[in-house]
Design a protein around this motif. Structure first.
Motif, PDB file in Angstrom:
ATOM      1  N   THR A  15      41.441  76.934  38.883  1.00 43.19           N
ATOM      2  CA  THR A  15      40.496  76.159  39.696  1.00 43.19           C
ATOM      3  C   THR A  15      40.060  76.949  40.917  1.00 43.19           C
ATOM      4  O   THR A  15      38.856  77.052  41.219  1.00 43.19           O
ATOM      5  CB  THR A  15      41.133  74.834  40.145  1.00 43.19           C
ATOM      6  OG1 THR A  15      41.391  74.019  39.000  1.00 43.19           O
ATOM      7  CG2 THR A  15      40.215  74.073  41.093  1.00 43.19           C
ATOM      8  N   TYR A  16      41.008  77.522  41.641  1.00 43.16           N
ATOM      9  CA  TYR A  16      40.655  78.223  42.879  1.00 43.16           C
ATOM     10  C   TYR A  16      39.793  79.452  42.584  1.00 43.16           C
ATOM     11  O   TYR A  16      38.802  79.713  43.280  1.00 43.16           O
ATOM     12  CB  TYR A  16      41.911  78.640  43.645  1.00 43.16           C
ATOM     13  CG  TYR A  16      41.630  78.941  45.102  1.00 43.16           C
ATOM     14  CD1 TYR A  16      41.679  77.934  46.052  1.00 43.16           C
ATOM     15  CD2 TYR A  16      41.271  80.217  45.510  1.00 43.16           C
ATOM     16  CE1 TYR A  16      41.393  78.190  47.389  1.00 43.16           C
ATOM     17  CE2 TYR A  16      40.982  80.487  46.840  1.00 43.16           C
ATOM     18  CZ  TYR A  16      41.044  79.473  47.775  1.00 43.16           C
ATOM     19  OH  TYR A  16      40.742  79.733  49.090  1.00 43.16           O
ATOM     20  N   THR A  17      40.129  80.196  41.530  1.00 39.82           N
ATOM     21  CA  THR A  17      39.346  81.383  41.185  1.00 39.82           C
ATOM     22  C   THR A  17      37.941  81.000  40.755  1.00 39.82           C
ATOM     23  O   THR A  17      36.959  81.666  41.122  1.00 39.82           O
ATOM     24  CB  THR A  17      40.047  82.165  40.063  1.00 39.82           C
ATOM     25  OG1 THR A  17      41.392  82.453  40.452  1.00 39.82           O
ATOM     26  CG2 THR A  17      39.320  83.469  39.774  1.00 39.82           C
ATOM     27  N   LEU A  18      37.816  79.938  39.981  1.00 40.38           N
ATOM     28  CA  LEU A  18      36.496  79.478  39.538  1.00 40.38           C
ATOM     29  C   LEU A  18      35.623  79.111  40.726  1.00 40.38           C
ATOM     30  O   LEU A  18      34.446  79.506  40.801  1.00 40.38           O
ATOM     31  CB  LEU A  18      36.660  78.279  38.599  1.00 40.38           C
ATOM     32  CG  LEU A  18      35.378  77.543  38.197  1.00 40.38           C
ATOM     33  CD1 LEU A  18      34.416  78.484  37.475  1.00 40.38           C
ATOM     34  CD2 LEU A  18      35.711  76.335  37.322  1.00 40.38           C
ATOM     35  N   PHE A  19      36.174  78.381  41.697  1.00 45.45           N
ATOM     36  CA  PHE A  19      35.338  77.926  42.809  1.00 45.45           C
ATOM     37  C   PHE A  19      35.138  79.015  43.862  1.00 45.45           C
ATOM     38  O   PHE A  19      34.158  78.959  44.608  1.00 45.45           O
ATOM     39  CB  PHE A  19      35.873  76.612  43.369  1.00 45.45           C
ATOM     40  CG  PHE A  19      35.427  75.450  42.525  1.00 45.45           C
ATOM     41  CD1 PHE A  19      34.262  74.773  42.819  1.00 45.45           C
ATOM     42  CD2 PHE A  19      36.117  75.108  41.378  1.00 45.45           C
ATOM     43  CE1 PHE A  19      33.801  73.747  42.016  1.00 45.45           C
ATOM     44  CE2 PHE A  19      35.672  74.086  40.557  1.00 45.45           C
ATOM     45  CZ  PHE A  19      34.512  73.402  40.869  1.00 45.45           C
ATOM     46  N   GLU A  20      36.010  80.010  43.921  1.00 47.54           N
ATOM     47  CA  GLU A  20      35.697  81.217  44.685  1.00 47.54           C
ATOM     48  C   GLU A  20      34.443  81.872  44.132  1.00 47.54           C
ATOM     49  O   GLU A  20      33.554  82.302  44.881  1.00 47.54           O
ATOM     50  CB  GLU A  20      36.855  82.216  44.578  1.00 47.54           C
ATOM     51  CG  GLU A  20      37.897  82.137  45.649  1.00 47.54           C
ATOM     52  CD  GLU A  20      38.845  83.314  45.555  1.00 47.54           C
ATOM     53  OE1 GLU A  20      39.287  83.796  46.614  1.00 47.54           O
ATOM     54  OE2 GLU A  20      39.147  83.768  44.433  1.00 47.54           O
ATOM     55  N   THR A  21      34.369  81.964  42.817  1.00 48.43           N
ATOM     56  CA  THR A  21      33.213  82.578  42.162  1.00 48.43           C
ATOM     57  C   THR A  21      31.958  81.755  42.387  1.00 48.43           C
ATOM     58  O   THR A  21      30.887  82.294  42.698  1.00 48.43           O
ATOM     59  CB  THR A  21      33.494  82.739  40.659  1.00 48.43           C
ATOM     60  OG1 THR A  21      34.675  83.524  40.477  1.00 48.43           O
ATOM     61  CG2 THR A  21      32.340  83.410  39.956  1.00 48.43           C
ATOM     62  N   LEU A  22      32.063  80.437  42.254  1.00 50.11           N
ATOM     63  CA  LEU A  22      30.894  79.581  42.461  1.00 50.11           C
ATOM     64  C   LEU A  22      30.410  79.622  43.903  1.00 50.11           C
ATOM     65  O   LEU A  22      29.201  79.525  44.163  1.00 50.11           O
ATOM     66  CB  LEU A  22      31.240  78.136  42.072  1.00 50.11           C
ATOM     67  CG  LEU A  22      31.302  77.848  40.576  1.00 50.11           C
ATOM     68  CD1 LEU A  22      31.883  76.461  40.332  1.00 50.11           C
ATOM     69  CD2 LEU A  22      29.923  77.967  39.946  1.00 50.11           C
ATOM     70  N   ALA A  23      31.326  79.770  44.862  1.00 54.10           N
ATOM     71  CA  ALA A  23      30.917  79.829  46.262  1.00 54.10           C
ATOM     72  C   ALA A  23      30.045  81.049  46.532  1.00 54.10           C
ATOM     73  O   ALA A  23      29.148  81.003  47.373  1.00 54.10           O
ATOM     74  CB  ALA A  23      32.148  79.852  47.171  1.00 54.10           C
TER      75      ALA A  23
ATOM     76  N   HIS B 273      34.555  81.501  50.357  1.00 53.58           N
ATOM     77  CA  HIS B 273      33.372  82.353  50.246  1.00 53.58           C
ATOM     78  C   HIS B 273      33.698  83.828  50.484  1.00 53.58           C
ATOM     79  O   HIS B 273      32.791  84.655  50.595  1.00 53.58           O
ATOM     80  CB  HIS B 273      32.305  81.898  51.238  1.00 53.58           C
ATOM     81  CG  HIS B 273      31.973  80.444  51.127  1.00 53.58           C
ATOM     82  ND1 HIS B 273      32.809  79.455  51.626  1.00 53.58           N
ATOM     83  CD2 HIS B 273      30.915  79.801  50.577  1.00 53.58           C
ATOM     84  CE1 HIS B 273      32.271  78.275  51.379  1.00 53.58           C
ATOM     85  NE2 HIS B 273      31.136  78.456  50.749  1.00 53.58           N
ATOM     86  N   GLY B 274      34.979  84.145  50.594  1.00 56.93           N
ATOM     87  CA  GLY B 274      35.374  85.538  50.766  1.00 56.93           C
ATOM     88  C   GLY B 274      35.459  85.995  52.202  1.00 56.93           C
ATOM     89  O   GLY B 274      35.639  87.187  52.462  1.00 56.93           O
TER      90      GLY B 274
END
Length: 695
Positions: free
Chosen positions: A273-281, A348-349
């Motif tokens: 979940t966290y990796t997916l939404f890092e990517t989407l951000a 968002h990094g």
């Protein structure tokens, strides 16, 4: 096509409004299973669905009104727990309200498991896959089912009910159903797997094996794994489109752990979940296939987990049925009392101390920055910053309205943090006694930290393993899915100096492969008009056929891989093809120049090797100067790492060297030099593969 599935690094200015439609979400997080012993409870699903809800209602590229987002989880005041009845009610409500053209996002975080299939003629292995609501009960022999379980067949029917209304559906499962993992490191109970052994629910393991042995057949070994949830009605004839993301293959486990890395108050989250939404951000308007490839890359370079997420459906469509766009790396800012606030944070990094450029408008080039600010406060979705002088430039006293803060190019960090093993066993004590020698041999890019501390890799002793005298090299979770492919260094018969040299060499070998993938993600697809496609053939299918980028393709021993590249630009380019094996080998297979309009067709290699699993193809395309020699990156190659061991030029090339292939000592390097003007930027295309033995 390979090229079209690469994420662009061009900045997106603003999100475009979506077409007139309604967007809905059902977010399910199952944490505390009241009918199970507390040791089987999870801690991350609640945080997962709260993270997703915040993203959808504040950041998503299409609007999700708060009253269209249904949250089902325990531990949140005013929110209904994720019971089976509540889940069915939520689906019924959305199904009743959805209209043609609407979009529905579904998220399942919690335990999964398997049980004998209620209709075993539809299951190849005779087993149903289950998602477990919080009111799960035991297996009942009288009805042949697990009490209150949500079976994959029912999930498929619930989804089809929404799609039958003409709404598009994207479903994400952060759970797993089977598989085993050796827990070699106990990091304060930080890491938990989201798979519940069927025996916990009262199922007899022997009976489960008997059911599986009477399965109705075997799948095509080259076919990607498919869940029964995806055995849904095809799109068309009034059915909405369907996309499904799964945290793991059906025979793998997926973990939850404290995230983000380095944050003192980090929370348990599903890694997927966290990796997916890092990517989407960062890439909210990418296609599902592009998002999938970036998630896979993050898994590899961050050593998040040794599982392979699964992606199905219309992967060429843009996420959320929105409009395609580029990377988001700039945000509108508000200024009050000398403090800047922006709607972007850790997801968002950004990080504490990051420097951002202050732009008068979103369209201005970075060179036109008014000045710079430094991040002084940050959480998941927001940050604050204050002015800082950089390169002799200070912010003017008077600032225009409508400012944007832009993320600057990151200096790539090529260091690797390695957690030492717990003391108290002979192998661990031997290594700890040789720590000074190990540190000297490893060099500045390998940082060793105490056992249990945050790390990219973990060293551990596994007493009940085939090599109880060895030091095993594990991912950040400390979970070893398959010891036969997990690197280890034996300690028997080695003095401290020899042990230090062998282990340092093993870690350096791994870091070279990881850093090449890290560099590839930073450079990305760029804007070069070069079309690249990978093809394959085998004995059963002798004609060359395109190799899909997503879902992850499966190749068997002796399957051939070919490349097709076309240069659509008016300048020549050099094309290098490398292959990173599951054994951390790096093979160099091509170095060719393509003049404007040229096409390259080349057979590369056949799948082979003793160690198979997750592997990656990397294509590096660089602009070439007329009359210059062809850029040949064969120096990046390295031999396979034995899993059981006993005994120049441009800034881009500098980055390749710094990734671990030279003798320099810096831990981080920028991708471009300010004074460089060499035409189009290089591009690095990456493709994930899974390889298996033919038998």
């Amino acid at each position: 096509m390979f090229r079209s599935l690469c994420l662009t690094t061009a900045l997106a200015l603003v999100a475009l409004p979506a077409m007139a439609r309604e967007n809905y979400a059902i977010l399910i997080g199952a944490n505390q299973y009241q009918n199970l012993d507390e040791r089987w409870w999870l801690r991350g699903p609640k945080n997962d669905v709260e993270l997703v809800a915040t993203y959808l209602t504040t950041e998503a590229p299409v609007p999700f009104p708060a009253d269209h987002v249904t949250l089902l989880t325990d531990g949140v005041e005013g929110v209904q727990p994720a019971t089976l009845g509540a889940i069915r009610d939520a689906f019924a409500k959305v199904t009743a309200e959805a209209q043609p053209g609407d979009f529905v996002y579904l998220h399942f975080s919690g335990h999964g498991t398997q049980a004998p299939a209620t209709h075993d003629d539809t299951e190849l292995d005779g087993l149903d896959e289950l998602f477990l609501p919080v009111d799960i009960g035991p297996w009942s022999d009288s009805v042949g089912a697990v009490e209150n379980a949500l079976v994959d067949d029912e999930i498929g029917r619930l989804i089809d009910g929404i799609r039958a209304k003409g709404a598009d559906v994207w479903v994400v499962f952060d759970s797993c159903h089977s598989g085993t993992a050796t827990r070699a490191v106990e990091a304060d109970d930080e890491v938990r797997t989201r798979q519940l052994d069927p025996s916990v629910l009262g199922l007899d393991p022997a009976a489960m094996e008997d059911v599986a042995s009477r399965g109705i057949g075997e799948e095509d070994p080259r076919a990607a794994a498919v869940s029964d949830v995806a055995d849904a009605a095809p799109a068309g004839e009034g059915m909405g489109n369907f996309v499904a993301f799964y945290a793991a293959q059906t025979n793998e486990v997926t973990p939850e752990k404290n995230l983000p890395k380095g944050k003192p108050d980090r929370k348990p989250h599903g890694v997927f979940t966290y990796t997916l939404f890092e990517t989407l951000a960062e890439y909210p308007s990418a296609t599902y296939g592009q998002i999938a490839q970036e998630v896979l890359r993050k898994y590899s370079v961050k050593n998040l987990a040794k599982t392979t997420p699964l992606f199905e459906g219309d992967l060429d469509a843009v996420a959320f049925s929105g409009a395609e766009g580029g990377r988001v790396a700039q945000w509108p800012a508000t200024v009050e009392g000398g403090s800047f606030s922006l709607p972007a944070g850790e997801l968002h990094g950004l990080s504490q101390g990051a420097v951002l450029a202050v732009m008068a408008t979103a369209a201005d080039p970075t060179e036109a920055a008014l000045g710079y600010v430094e991040v002084t406060g940050i959480d998941t979705f927001t940050a604050t910053a204050t002015a800082v002088e950089k390169d002799g430039k200070a912010l003017p006293a008077e600032l225009p309205k409508g400012l944007y803060l832009r993320k600057l190019d990151d200096a790539l960090d090529f260091t690797l943090t390695v957690a030492l093993p717990e003391a108290g066993t002979a192998p661990a004590d031997a290594l700890l006694a040789a720590l000074d020698s190990l540190t000297a041999e490893a060099g500045p890019r390998l940082n060793f930290v105490a056992a249990g501390a945050e790390a990219d890799l973990r060293l551990a002793v596994i007493p009940d393993s085939p090599r109880p005298d060895a030091i095993w090299v594990l991912p950040a979770t400390g979970l070893a899915d398959d010891l036969s492919t997990t690197p280890s260094v034996g300690t028997a018969g080695k003095d401290g100096a020899t042990l230090a040299v062998t282990l340092a060499d093993t870690l350096a070998h791994m870091s070279k492969a990881l850093n090449l993938m890290k560099l590839g993600g930073a450079v990305g697809g760029g804007d070069m008009q070069v079309e690249v496609e990978m093809l394959t053939r085998n004995v059963e299918t002798p004609a060359l056929t395109p190799l899909p980028v997503s879902p992850v393709p499966v190749l068997l021993s002796n399957d051939e891989v070919h490349v097709l590249a076309k240069n659509h630009m008016d300048v020549p380019v050099d094309v290098n093809v490398l292959y990173i094996g599951a054994d951390y080998s790096i093979s160099h297979w091509a170095a060719e120049r393509l003049q404007p309009g040229d096409e390259l067709k080349k057979g590369l290699f056949a799948i082979g090797g003793e160690v198979m699993g997750q592997e990656r193809m990397i294509v590096i395309v660089t602009p070439a100067k007329p009359q210059s020699p062809v850029e040949n990156l064969s120096y990046l190659a390295q031999d396979a790492l034995e899993t059981t061991r006993s005994l120049g030029g441009s800034a881009f090339n500098d980055a390749l060297t710094e990734a671990g292939f030279g003798e320099t000592t810096r831990g981080a390097v920028a991708l471009s030099a300010p004074e460089e003007d060499t035409g189009p930027a290089p591009m690095i295309l990456q493709m994930e593969l899974r390889t298996k033995a033919a038998n």
